[in-house]
Design an enzyme around this catalytic site. Sequence first.
Site, PDB file in Angstrom:
ATOM      1  N   THR A   7       0.758  -1.226   0.000  1.00  0.00           N
ATOM      2  CA  THR A   7       0.000   0.000   0.000  1.00  0.00           C
ATOM      3  C   THR A   7       0.792   1.281   0.000  1.00  0.00           C
ATOM      4  O   THR A   7       1.698   1.481   0.797  1.00  0.00           O
ATOM      5  CB  THR A   7      -0.965   0.075   1.196  1.00  0.00           C
ATOM      6  OG1 THR A   7      -1.716  -1.105   1.252  1.00  0.00           O
ATOM      7  CG2 THR A   7      -1.895   1.244   1.089  1.00  0.00           C
ATOM      8  N   LYS A  39      -7.997  -0.282  -2.059  1.00  0.00           N
ATOM      9  CA  LYS A  39      -7.806   0.191  -0.691  1.00  0.00           C
ATOM     10  C   LYS A  39      -8.447   1.551  -0.450  1.00  0.00           C
ATOM     11  O   LYS A  39      -8.235   2.173   0.576  1.00  0.00           O
ATOM     12  CB  LYS A  39      -6.309   0.258  -0.396  1.00  0.00           C
ATOM     13  CG  LYS A  39      -5.613  -1.074  -0.662  1.00  0.00           C
ATOM     14  CD  LYS A  39      -4.139  -0.909  -0.859  1.00  0.00           C
ATOM     15  CE  LYS A  39      -3.527  -2.172  -1.415  1.00  0.00           C
ATOM     16  NZ  LYS A  39      -2.146  -1.991  -1.819  1.00  0.00           N
ATOM     17  N   GLY A  51      -8.964   5.889   2.605  1.00  0.00           N
ATOM     18  CA  GLY A  51      -7.971   4.928   2.148  1.00  0.00           C
ATOM     19  C   GLY A  51      -7.285   4.330   3.354  1.00  0.00           C
ATOM     20  O   GLY A  51      -7.109   5.002   4.368  1.00  0.00           O
ATOM     21  N   SER A 130       3.565   1.777   2.883  1.00  0.00           N
ATOM     22  CA  SER A 130       4.963   1.468   2.590  1.00  0.00           C
ATOM     23  C   SER A 130       5.623   2.512   1.707  1.00  0.00           C
ATOM     24  O   SER A 130       6.781   2.857   1.904  1.00  0.00           O
ATOM     25  CB  SER A 130       5.061   0.095   1.919  1.00  0.00           C
ATOM     26  OG  SER A 130       4.531  -0.901   2.754  1.00  0.00           O
ATOM     27  N   GLY A 162       5.719   4.519  -7.101  1.00  0.00           N
ATOM     28  CA  GLY A 162       5.742   3.183  -7.687  1.00  0.00           C
ATOM     29  C   GLY A 162       7.066   2.835  -8.341  1.00  0.00           C
ATOM     30  O   GLY A 162       7.431   1.662  -8.435  1.00  0.00           O
ATOM     31  N   CYS A 165       9.432   2.559  -4.622  1.00  0.00           N
ATOM     32  CA  CYS A 165       9.067   1.625  -3.549  1.00  0.00           C
ATOM     33  C   CYS A 165       8.725   0.248  -4.122  1.00  0.00           C
ATOM     34  O   CYS A 165       7.833   0.130  -4.960  1.00  0.00           O
ATOM     35  CB  CYS A 165       7.871   2.175  -2.774  1.00  0.00           C
ATOM     36  SG  CYS A 165       7.312   1.079  -1.452  1.00  0.00           S
ATOM     37  N   THR A 168       4.975  -0.896  -3.928  1.00  0.00           N
ATOM     38  CA  THR A 168       3.982  -0.054  -4.589  1.00  0.00           C
ATOM     39  C   THR A 168       4.011  -0.330  -6.083  1.00  0.00           C
ATOM     40  O   THR A 168       5.082  -0.389  -6.676  1.00  0.00           O
ATOM     41  CB  THR A 168       4.302   1.440  -4.341  1.00  0.00           C
ATOM     42  OG1 THR A 168       4.354   1.671  -2.938  1.00  0.00           O
ATOM     43  CG2 THR A 168       3.257   2.347  -4.969  1.00  0.00           C
TER      44      THR A 168
END
Length: 178
Positions: A7, A39, A51, A130, A162, A165, A168
């Site tokens: 997430t 989410k 969220g 995260s 994205g 991480c 992600t």
Amino acid sequence: MEKIKSTTILAVRRNGKTVIAGDGQVTLGSAVVKHTAKKIRVLNEGKVIVGFAGSAADGLALMERLEEKLNKYKGNLVKSAVELAKDWRLDKYLRRLEAVMIAADKNNMLLLSGNGDVIEPDEPVLAIGSGGDYARSAALALYRNTDLDARKIVEEAMKIAGEICIYTNQNFVIEEIE
């Protein structure tokens, strides 16, 4: 069992629009087990976006509790969030839930945690999960230095998160309210 990591949730408000996005990745240990998790939810007849990061069951249970509070307090997000945080902190069952939430309406953006936190950010940019720090950093840079609208800031910041991480991905669910 290995810890689930997942997430990135990002919220931005600009020019009367509030946008929240969440990525779809769920990771168990070193393996991605889902790419399209949702989410983000819209509550209170489309007036509140929520969220969550953390356990799906816990996040959904907390969203359900928040919706009950919103109904009880006639859509007042701040009052509902404070009451949920009090319950979350004091209730024996709720205290064990492992999730963090962002809840926003057209005027408020709040981070809620099981520690009893109800935090409104200084600037209308908030992130959890995260990849939250990456997304928040990118969003703040865009917010402070461009005229991009809230949705574009969220899209670009989530893409950056994205790329950085490993927890992600690029499968985003995006909701907005005015």
